[in-house]
Design a protein around this motif. Structure first.
Motif, PDB file in Angstrom:
ATOM      1  N   LEU A   1       0.830  -1.196   0.000  1.00 18.30           N
ATOM      2  CA  LEU A   1       0.000   0.000   0.000  1.00 18.30           C
ATOM      3  C   LEU A   1       0.871   1.255   0.000  1.00 18.30           C
ATOM      4  O   LEU A   1       1.901   1.295   0.664  1.00 18.30           O
ATOM      5  CB  LEU A   1      -0.900  -0.001   1.237  1.00 18.30           C
ATOM      6  N   LYS A   2       0.406   2.255  -0.726  1.00 13.14           N
ATOM      7  CA  LYS A   2       1.195   3.484  -0.774  1.00 13.14           C
ATOM      8  C   LYS A   2       0.269   4.692  -0.696  1.00 13.14           C
ATOM      9  O   LYS A   2      -0.736   4.759  -1.396  1.00 13.14           O
ATOM     10  CB  LYS A   2       2.009   3.516  -2.082  1.00 13.14           C
ATOM     11  N   ILE A   3       0.630   5.619   0.142  1.00 13.30           N
ATOM     12  CA  ILE A   3      -0.173   6.840   0.270  1.00 13.30           C
ATOM     13  C   ILE A   3       0.144   7.777  -0.887  1.00 13.30           C
ATOM     14  O   ILE A   3       1.305   7.929  -1.264  1.00 13.30           O
ATOM     15  CB  ILE A   3       0.164   7.554   1.595  1.00 13.30           C
ATOM     16  N   GLN A   4      -0.908   8.385  -1.417  1.00 19.31           N
ATOM     17  CA  GLN A   4      -0.712   9.364  -2.489  1.00 19.31           C
ATOM     18  C   GLN A   4      -0.487  10.742  -1.863  1.00 19.31           C
ATOM     19  O   GLN A   4      -1.290  11.209  -1.053  1.00 19.31           O
ATOM     20  CB  GLN A   4      -1.956   9.419  -3.394  1.00 19.31           C
ATOM     21  N   ASP A   5       0.621  11.394  -2.234  1.00 17.77           N
ATOM     22  CA  ASP A   5       0.916  12.720  -1.681  1.00 17.77           C
ATOM     23  C   ASP A   5      -0.204  13.711  -1.984  1.00 17.77           C
ATOM     24  O   ASP A   5      -0.525  14.576  -1.179  1.00 17.77           O
ATOM     25  CB  ASP A   5       2.246  13.249  -2.237  1.00 17.77           C
ATOM     26  N   ASN A   6      -0.824  13.554  -3.183  1.00 21.40           N
ATOM     27  CA  ASN A   6      -1.912  14.470  -3.551  1.00 21.40           C
ATOM     28  C   ASN A   6      -3.081  14.353  -2.570  1.00 21.40           C
ATOM     29  O   ASN A   6      -3.715  15.345  -2.216  1.00 21.40           O
ATOM     30  CB  ASN A   6      -2.451  14.114  -4.949  1.00 21.40           C
ATOM     31  N   ASP A   7      -3.386  13.116  -2.177  1.00 19.24           N
ATOM     32  CA  ASP A   7      -4.484  12.901  -1.230  1.00 19.24           C
ATOM     33  C   ASP A   7      -4.194  13.604   0.083  1.00 19.24           C
ATOM     34  O   ASP A   7      -5.045  14.293   0.647  1.00 19.24           O
ATOM     35  CB  ASP A   7      -4.670  11.393  -0.947  1.00 19.24           C
ATOM     36  N   LEU A   8      -2.969  13.432   0.571  1.00 18.00           N
ATOM     37  CA  LEU A   8      -2.610  14.058   1.847  1.00 18.00           C
ATOM     38  C   LEU A   8      -2.741  15.571   1.762  1.00 18.00           C
ATOM     39  O   LEU A   8      -3.218  16.220   2.700  1.00 18.00           O
ATOM     40  CB  LEU A   8      -1.171  13.697   2.213  1.00 18.00           C
ATOM     41  N   LYS A   9      -2.309  16.116   0.641  1.00 15.56           N
ATOM     42  CA  LYS A   9      -2.393  17.575   0.454  1.00 15.56           C
ATOM     43  C   LYS A   9      -3.854  18.018   0.484  1.00 15.56           C
ATOM     44  O   LYS A   9      -4.201  19.022   1.118  1.00 15.56           O
ATOM     45  CB  LYS A   9      -1.736  17.943  -0.894  1.00 15.56           C
ATOM     46  N   THR A  10      -4.702  17.220  -0.195  1.00 16.74           N
ATOM     47  CA  THR A  10      -6.139  17.563  -0.210  1.00 16.74           C
ATOM     48  C   THR A  10      -6.705  17.533   1.212  1.00 16.74           C
ATOM     49  O   THR A  10      -7.427  18.443   1.631  1.00 16.74           O
ATOM     50  CB  THR A  10      -6.918  16.558  -1.088  1.00 16.74           C
ATOM     51  N   PHE A  11      -6.372  16.488   1.975  1.00 19.72           N
ATOM     52  CA  PHE A  11      -6.890  16.378   3.349  1.00 19.72           C
ATOM     53  C   PHE A  11      -6.425  17.572   4.189  1.00 19.72           C
ATOM     54  O   PHE A  11      -7.182  18.115   4.992  1.00 19.72           O
ATOM     55  CB  PHE A  11      -6.416  15.078   4.018  1.00 19.72           C
ATOM     56  N   GLU A  12      -5.167  17.946   3.986  1.00 20.59           N
ATOM     57  CA  GLU A  12      -4.618  19.068   4.751  1.00 20.59           C
ATOM     58  C   GLU A  12      -5.395  20.349   4.447  1.00 20.59           C
ATOM     59  O   GLU A  12      -5.800  21.084   5.346  1.00 20.59           O
ATOM     60  CB  GLU A  12      -3.138  19.237   4.395  1.00 20.59           C
ATOM     61  N   ILE A  13      -5.655  20.568   3.150  1.00 26.88           N
ATOM     62  CA  ILE A  13      -6.350  21.805   2.753  1.00 26.88           C
ATOM     63  C   ILE A  13      -7.776  21.814   3.310  1.00 26.88           C
ATOM     64  O   ILE A  13      -8.244  22.815   3.869  1.00 26.88           O
ATOM     65  CB  ILE A  13      -6.361  21.942   1.205  1.00 26.88           C
ATOM     66  N   VAL A  14      -8.461  20.664   3.193  1.00 34.56           N
ATOM     67  CA  VAL A  14      -9.857  20.598   3.676  1.00 34.56           C
ATOM     68  C   VAL A  14      -9.903  20.862   5.181  1.00 34.56           C
ATOM     69  O   VAL A  14     -10.771  21.587   5.679  1.00 34.56           O
ATOM     70  CB  VAL A  14     -10.470  19.213   3.339  1.00 34.56           C
ATOM     71  N   ALA A  15      -8.944  20.292   5.910  1.00 33.87           N
ATOM     72  CA  ALA A  15      -8.932  20.492   7.369  1.00 33.87           C
ATOM     73  C   ALA A  15      -8.616  21.944   7.717  1.00 33.87           C
ATOM     74  O   ALA A  15      -9.238  22.535   8.616  1.00 33.87           O
ATOM     75  CB  ALA A  15      -7.908  19.553   7.996  1.00 33.87           C
ATOM     76  N   GLN A  16      -7.667  22.515   6.982  1.00 35.01           N
ATOM     77  CA  GLN A  16      -7.315  23.926   7.251  1.00 35.01           C
ATOM     78  C   GLN A  16      -8.488  24.844   6.942  1.00 35.01           C
ATOM     79  O   GLN A  16      -8.746  25.801   7.680  1.00 35.01           O
ATOM     80  CB  GLN A  16      -6.086  24.318   6.426  1.00 35.01           C
ATOM     81  N   GLU A  17      -9.201  24.560   5.869  1.00 32.69           N
ATOM     82  CA  GLU A  17     -10.358  25.405   5.520  1.00 32.69           C
ATOM     83  C   GLU A  17     -11.448  25.338   6.589  1.00 32.69           C
ATOM     84  O   GLU A  17     -12.236  26.256   6.744  1.00 32.69           O
ATOM     85  CB  GLU A  17     -10.922  24.969   4.159  1.00 32.69           C
ATOM     86  N   ALA A  18     -11.458  24.209   7.326  1.00 37.79           N
ATOM     87  CA  ALA A  18     -12.446  24.079   8.418  1.00 37.79           C
ATOM     88  C   ALA A  18     -11.926  24.704   9.715  1.00 37.79           C
ATOM     89  O   ALA A  18     -12.568  24.609  10.757  1.00 37.79           O
ATOM     90  CB  ALA A  18     -12.767  22.604   8.653  1.00 37.79           C
ATOM     91  N   GLY A  19     -10.729  25.313   9.640  1.00 39.31           N
ATOM     92  CA  GLY A  19     -10.202  26.028  10.802  1.00 39.31           C
ATOM     93  C   GLY A  19      -9.346  25.175  11.717  1.00 39.31           C
ATOM     94  O   GLY A  19      -9.054  25.578  12.846  1.00 39.31           O
ATOM     95  N   LEU A  20      -8.911  24.001  11.253  1.00 37.51           N
ATOM     96  CA  LEU A  20      -8.094  23.138  12.097  1.00 37.51           C
ATOM     97  C   LEU A  20      -6.612  23.377  11.880  1.00 37.51           C
ATOM     98  O   LEU A  20      -6.185  23.704  10.766  1.00 37.51           O
ATOM     99  CB  LEU A  20      -8.396  21.651  11.800  1.00 37.51           C
ATOM    100  N   GLN A  21      -5.850  23.212  12.945  1.00 35.33           N
ATOM    101  CA  GLN A  21      -4.377  23.173  12.837  1.00 35.33           C
ATOM    102  C   GLN A  21      -3.988  21.759  12.420  1.00 35.33           C
ATOM    103  O   GLN A  21      -4.404  20.812  13.085  1.00 35.33           O
ATOM    104  CB  GLN A  21      -3.750  23.449  14.210  1.00 35.33           C
ATOM    105  N   VAL A  22      -3.197  21.635  11.367  1.00 38.09           N
ATOM    106  CA  VAL A  22      -2.907  20.309  10.829  1.00 38.09           C
ATOM    107  C   VAL A  22      -1.413  19.966  10.997  1.00 38.09           C
ATOM    108  O   VAL A  22      -0.560  20.792  10.724  1.00 38.09           O
ATOM    109  CB  VAL A  22      -3.247  20.231   9.327  1.00 38.09           C
ATOM    110  N   THR A  23      -1.170  18.748  11.443  1.00 37.67           N
ATOM    111  CA  THR A  23       0.196  18.210  11.459  1.00 37.67           C
ATOM    112  C   THR A  23       0.183  16.933  10.638  1.00 37.67           C
ATOM    113  O   THR A  23      -0.758  16.138  10.758  1.00 37.67           O
ATOM    114  CB  THR A  23       0.638  17.870  12.900  1.00 37.67           C
ATOM    115  N   ILE A  24       1.230  16.733   9.845  1.00 35.13           N
ATOM    116  CA  ILE A  24       1.354  15.468   9.106  1.00 35.13           C
ATOM    117  C   ILE A  24       2.641  14.770   9.578  1.00 35.13           C
ATOM    118  O   ILE A  24       3.717  15.383   9.603  1.00 35.13           O
ATOM    119  CB  ILE A  24       1.387  15.698   7.589  1.00 35.13           C
ATOM    120  N   ILE A  25       2.498  13.526   9.986  1.00 34.48           N
ATOM    121  CA  ILE A  25       3.667  12.777  10.500  1.00 34.48           C
ATOM    122  C   ILE A  25       3.882  11.559   9.626  1.00 34.48           C
ATOM    123  O   ILE A  25       2.939  10.807   9.384  1.00 34.48           O
ATOM    124  CB  ILE A  25       3.445  12.335  11.960  1.00 34.48           C
TER     125      ILE A  25
END
Ligand code: SF4
Ligand code: SF4
Length: 317
Positions: free
Chosen positions: A293-317
């Motif tokens: 299994l491999k995570i798509q960097d694009n997906d992670l970027k999308t999740f980060e943007i959606v969370a930030q737009e909802a006002g959340l502080q995002v960390t990716i580890i």
């Protein structure tokens, strides 16, 4: 045998002693500063992607490192209960359902190659405190402390209550990493003494959650709701991103909606890795995520943007 013993262990935890499987110093991803992470043994969930399968059972287990084994068959002849069979190509097969984790543990002691080991050991509150105390200067200088992880640390309630009395007396910061599946009534009295919570939300769809972790998530969501009523500023939601399992946008959006509903401001996305894959074989269990299994960097970027737009502080580890 294993399940029966596991149940007995769950019911017999004492306040002053419990089972852990690791203590890791100098950690930097498990809360602020430099931290010592305590890995408690035992969890109510059985996530198919778990990278610490040795954390799941509430009792010690034999772990077998085939790569070290020299096929000498000594272990076969030392188990007093005939639970080790080396007749298949001289490699030992342990009958885990019948292994008593006997006091002698002759199998691990007699292996000349350290190919058989016990994972999980008992520790007292005082013993653990003495071990972490040596890092007090490091904690103070880095703004760090102790993180209770696992397994599910909040399954070890009596022990943690007593341990917190000791750490509070010397001013250590203590955080918790939890899967959220714990008995609220047993922890509610000491939750205010914990400095932060990394609270897992894996899959919002309850049926799907049950299929992949072994439990439905209503209890987890109820615990999160209750925790956020008094300790909202201490909570960070942890979402392990497992490709092909929970990395679809609807799941991430529903997770973010829950954060918003409960007033939670912080979220972290944990990238899936396969470091735990080999451990399944060493513990005699199947690894159920068979595909690479491999995570798509694009997906992670999308999740980060959606969370930030909802006002959340995002960390990716
Ligand atoms: S722990 Fe004891 S019962 Fe289990 S395999 Fe080893 S010697 Fe046999
Ligand atoms: S005693 Fe150790 S090296 Fe010998 S067969 Fe058993 S596990 Fe392998």
């Amino acid at each position: 045998m294993t399940l029966a013993r596991d149940l007995i262990n769950r019911l017999s935890f004492k306040n002053e002693e419990t089972i852990i499987f690791n203590i890791q110093d100098y950690c930097v991803d498990d809360g602020p500063g430099i931290r010592t992470v305590i890995f408690f043994k035992g969890c109510y969930l059985r996530c198919s992607w778990c990278s610490n399968p040795e954390s799941q059972l509430f009792d010690p287990e034999i772990i077998y490192f085939r790569i070290k084994c020299k096929k000498c068959r000594r272990c076969e002849n030392t188990c007093p209960f005939l639970n080790i069979d080396c007749s298949n190509s001289n490699f030992p097969i342990i009958s885990r359902e019948h292994c008593l984790m006997c006091k002698s543990k002759t199998c691990t002691k007699m292996c000349p190659e350290n190919a058989l080991k016990t994972v999980g050991y008992s520790i007292t509150v005082l013993g653990l405190f003495e071990k972490v105390k040596k890092n007090s200067l490091l904690f103070r200088n880095s703004g760090g402390g102790i993180t209770l992880s696992g397994g599910e640390p909040l399954a070890h309630t009596g022990f943690i209550r007593e341990f917190l009395k000791k750490t509070m007396a010397v001013g250590f910061s203590v955080g918790v990493e939890t899967c959220g599946y714990f008995d609220w009534d047993k922890v509610v009295d000491f939750l205010p003494n914990i400095d932060f919570f990394f609270f897992d939300l894996k899959i919002i769809d309850s049926k799907f959650h049950k299929a992949l972790t072994g439990v439905s998530n209503e209890k987890i969501h109820l615990n999160l709701k209750r925790l956020s009523q008094n300790e909202v500023n201490k909570i960070t939601i942890s979402v392990p991103i497992i490709p092909g399992i929970n990395d679809y946008l609807e799941n991430i959006k529903e997770t973010i909606d829950l954060c918003t509903e409960f007033g939670i401001k912080n979220i972290r996305f944990l990238k899936y890795h396969e470091w735990g894959r080999g451990k399944y074989q060493e513990l005699g269990r199947p690894y159920l995520l068979n595909k690479k299994l491999k995570i798509q960097d694009n997906d992670l970027k999308t999740f980060e943007i959606v969370a930030q737009e909802a006002g959340l502080q995002v960390t990716i580890i």
